[in-house]
Write an enzyme that holds these catalytic residues in place. Sequence first.
Site, PDB file in Angstrom:
ATOM      1  N   GLU A   1      -9.774   4.400   6.040  1.00  0.00           N
ATOM      2  CA  GLU A   1      -8.928   4.815   7.152  1.00  0.00           C
ATOM      3  C   GLU A   1      -9.681   5.667   8.182  1.00  0.00           C
ATOM      4  OE1 GLU A   1      -6.369   3.416   7.812  1.00  0.00           O
ATOM      5  OE2 GLU A   1      -5.586   2.628   5.920  1.00  0.00           O
TER       6      GLU A   1
ATOM      7  N   HIS B   1      -6.822  -1.616  15.208  1.00  0.00           N
ATOM      8  CA  HIS B   1      -7.021  -0.905  13.946  1.00  0.00           C
ATOM      9  C   HIS B   1      -6.834  -1.835  12.748  1.00  0.00           C
ATOM     10  CE1 HIS B   1      -6.847   2.731  11.326  1.00  0.00           C
ATOM     11  NE2 HIS B   1      -6.073   1.941  10.590  1.00  0.00           N
ATOM     12  N   GLU B   2      -5.743  -2.576  12.728  1.00  0.00           N
ATOM     13  CA  GLU B   2      -5.474  -3.441  11.574  1.00  0.00           C
ATOM     14  C   GLU B   2      -6.472  -4.594  11.505  1.00  0.00           C
ATOM     15  OE1 GLU B   2      -3.612  -2.032   9.560  1.00  0.00           O
ATOM     16  OE2 GLU B   2      -2.707  -0.634  10.978  1.00  0.00           O
TER      17      GLU B   2
ATOM     18  N   HIS C   1      -9.764  -3.452  10.037  1.00  0.00           N
ATOM     19  CA  HIS C   1      -9.692  -3.279   8.576  1.00  0.00           C
ATOM     20  C   HIS C   1     -10.194  -4.509   7.827  1.00  0.00           C
ATOM     21  CE1 HIS C   1      -8.154   0.528   7.329  1.00  0.00           C
ATOM     22  NE2 HIS C   1      -7.015   0.457   7.996  1.00  0.00           N
TER      23      HIS C   1
ATOM     24  N   MET D   1       0.261  -2.841   8.648  1.00  0.00           N
ATOM     25  CA  MET D   1      -0.450  -2.974   7.376  1.00  0.00           C
ATOM     26  C   MET D   1      -1.434  -4.126   7.473  1.00  0.00           C
ATOM     27  SD  MET D   1      -1.059  -1.912   4.412  1.00  0.00           S
ATOM     28  CE  MET D   1      -2.293  -2.697   3.383  1.00  0.00           C
ATOM     29  N   GLU D   2      -2.673  -3.876   7.006  1.00  0.00           N
ATOM     30  CA  GLU D   2      -3.791  -4.784   7.233  1.00  0.00           C
ATOM     31  C   GLU D   2      -3.930  -5.876   6.179  1.00  0.00           C
ATOM     32  OE1 GLU D   2      -5.678  -1.316   4.829  1.00  0.00           O
ATOM     33  OE2 GLU D   2      -4.109  -1.567   6.331  1.00  0.00           O
TER      34      GLU D   2
ATOM     35  N   GLU E   1       0.848  -1.189   0.000  1.00  0.00           N
ATOM     36  CA  GLU E   1       0.000   0.000   0.000  1.00  0.00           C
ATOM     37  C   GLU E   1       0.888   1.244   0.000  1.00  0.00           C
ATOM     38  OE1 GLU E   1      -3.781   2.036   2.327  1.00  0.00           O
ATOM     39  OE2 GLU E   1      -2.846   0.274   3.185  1.00  0.00           O
TER      40      GLU E   1
ATOM     41  N   GLY F   1       3.115   2.159  10.582  1.00  0.00           N
ATOM     42  CA  GLY F   1       2.927   1.508  11.875  1.00  0.00           C
ATOM     43  C   GLY F   1       2.608   0.037  11.701  1.00  0.00           C
TER      44      GLY F   1
END
Length: 853
Positions: free
Chosen positions: A318, A295-296, A299, A261-262, A119, A259
């Site tokens: 996001e 957070h990830e 996603h 990546m999903e 990404e 930080g």
Amino acid sequence: MSQPQAKFLKDYQAPDFHITHIDLDFSLAGKQTEIIATSTVRRQGSHQSPLILVGDDIQLQSVLINGEAAQYVERAGELVIETKLNEFELQVRSSLDPEANTSLEGLYMSDGAYCTQCEAEGFRRITYFLDRPDVLAIYTVRITADKQAFPYLLSNGNLVESGETSDGLHFAQWHDPFPKPAYLFALVAGDFDLLEDRFTTCSKRDIKLQVFVDKGNLHKAHHAMASLKKSMAWDESRFNLEYDLDIYMIVAVDFFNMGAMENKGLNVFNTKFVLADKDSATDDDYHGIESVVGHEYFHNWTGNRVTCRDWFQLSLKEGLTVFRDQEFSSDLGSRAVNRIHAIKIMKNQQFAEDSGPMAHPIRPESVIEMNNFYTVTVYNKGAEVIRMMHTLLGEASFQKGMALYFERHDGQAVTCDDFVAAMEDASGVDLTQFRRWYSQAGTPQVDIKEQFDSETNTYTLTLAQSIPATPDGSAKLPLHIPFDIELIDPAGESIVNKVLDFTQEQQVFSFENIQQQPVASLLQDFSAPVKLNFDYSVAQLVHIMRYATSEVAKWEASVALFSQSVWQNVERLQQQQAMFIDPRIIDAFKGVILAEDLDKALMAEILTMPSAGSLIEQKSTVDLDNLALAREFVVLEIAENCEDELLATVRELASIDDAAARSLKNVCLNLLVKVDNTHAELAQKQFAQAINMTDSLAALTALNSEPSAIRDQLMSQFEKKWLKTPLVMDKWFALHATLNDTLCIATLKALFEHQAFSFNNPNRVRSLIGIFAAANTFEFHRKDGLGYEFLADAIVKLNTLNPQVAARIITPLIQFKKFDSERQQLMTQQLNRILKVENLSKDLYEKVTKALA
């Protein structure tokens, strides 16, 4: 060199071809890694255009269509393939050198392990492809490598086959049954320690959970695993979203631009957001890991199962996912403290972006380099827009909107408008005006006037909204602003507590049966990302600090009290008058220290005095030199007048093993050390007796405000103990970077040669150079311009090594318009110097040219 060209949202066109399936075969062998990409390609529509794939630094070997040599042309960044077929199998054979890839995009090496980051547009550094988010394909991936060096071979989806080959190598084959864009592809191959666990979903499916970390760090992976399980349970209970694969993996790598990546089922994380134990990680680190893991994971639905049609829609995934991770943290911890953390990012960073050359809406209209739009505007302001929508709809209707969004768009690449439409249709609420938040850049300003009529017992608020012009030229029309207020009577009773629908340029709100002049607590809990212009008196702010029902409003009032006092003293210095602080301000802060009914973590937030950087964001122009003097004076006055109370609090909390208690104790210690040198011994004692990183680092931080023999001695001890632990050394580098001392820059330059520092590692660069520019306000902005030159030197070096990191740490240099003409001239000199660098990256070109425009 031709100038990079912008792309525009208005020019979006659906792809001419679609790829439904892709089989990737990787033979990992250092400098000559071989890749075979076999795709099922379908023409979209009746056109006869060639198939154009994109690629970057690809060593092409062959191109076959249905097993026959294809007719193609390779040109700058593209592979143009001529064919009249409407559906065919395309095979692209290529090779690359992961060891030479310092950009950390595509396939690269991280401390001996193969790793990918795709990404936004990194997949094109792996093979020629339709590298755009609206091309979703089913991926099957086979990885072959040396078994001893790379015992773990990982990719997206579920493991379907593994084994050894005849030549002493081994392989693993992965299949992801869910269509995904190329940016969600991931591959990791290496030798790790593995932590395993299980999670049973709400439908009783058994999921294998795996966290891979560097050898010797297994004991630091347990908090990340616990955070993952909490995330999975929370997403089921709050959003009714269940995980879909049979396995979920997290891999921690030290060399990573972001930080985390999903990537579907295989999240690649910066070690900063995985590794933690009490010896080496602070309470803030623990919170950060929980938040980022959440957070990830979130996603998986808001970004993976439903993804972006194009990169202009980045906030679709996001902004929504940041809102979800904020709610996760708030449901698990202190809602008020988590809200304060979010507000600080908005006021200190996003407002600065809105007033600077890179101002853009949460859905930008144009872009030169997509990596530049992974911003606090897209992420954090995007989350605030989702939060306002949640406020307007309420939890029940918001959840109906989320359910409809997934029902309509699961497996699709969609737009922000699609999300808003689902919310609108599910709730019946008209969001036509609200949509302007997606297309207008800049921070709205709300001017407020109040009036109380004692004869009619009517209190009136007049609100007027405006948005300053921004460089992107976006229209400025009235926004729908949910404006949360509380009216507090003189006795401290709440008499009105509601959200106003503020939709016009100017709007009058009247409240009847108000017996006495109330104090208005405005924009409670930061109900909209706007700036307020309201002339609060000291008495009003003290009243809010004491009686507001919102804990966040109490904190906001404390910030306003401190800030008012600082700016008033800046004016006094300009007029050559003696500085002064209102005793009621000191009493207000003393009252917080003595309060028995406040959460200790909230008390810590109130007693954390606003930084110079946050104060600068409150003004359009700044007298930096007098600001330094005024802020130091106000902090010292509060600390000196509260010395006894601060000391008693530190002693009372010294032995309590609790994160909230530690946060309050350490804020008090920081203030005490500023009073006089005798309290330095208190910090020294805490450092010697500390049983966790939080207290150890807090003691060093308290002593780091100015050079001293004690500080140097403890810094040396800290270095010797943690020299072989990179994440802890980042903290040590950051302390050097924030020392307010004329020798700071010389020290930082010397640290470039330190054995623990590397320009190739983004974490090291951010901790030493990025933090200096962003947080050491007065040394970075020193009058001789050495701070600007130091940052520019680093950016020129990073331009070829890692353009993404270079572009991210340049931000303080491009936000020069608040400062005096001499400083502006020095900053623009360095920007012009950067602009002349040969082969300047698109990342830097876009930011520098916009700043100088």
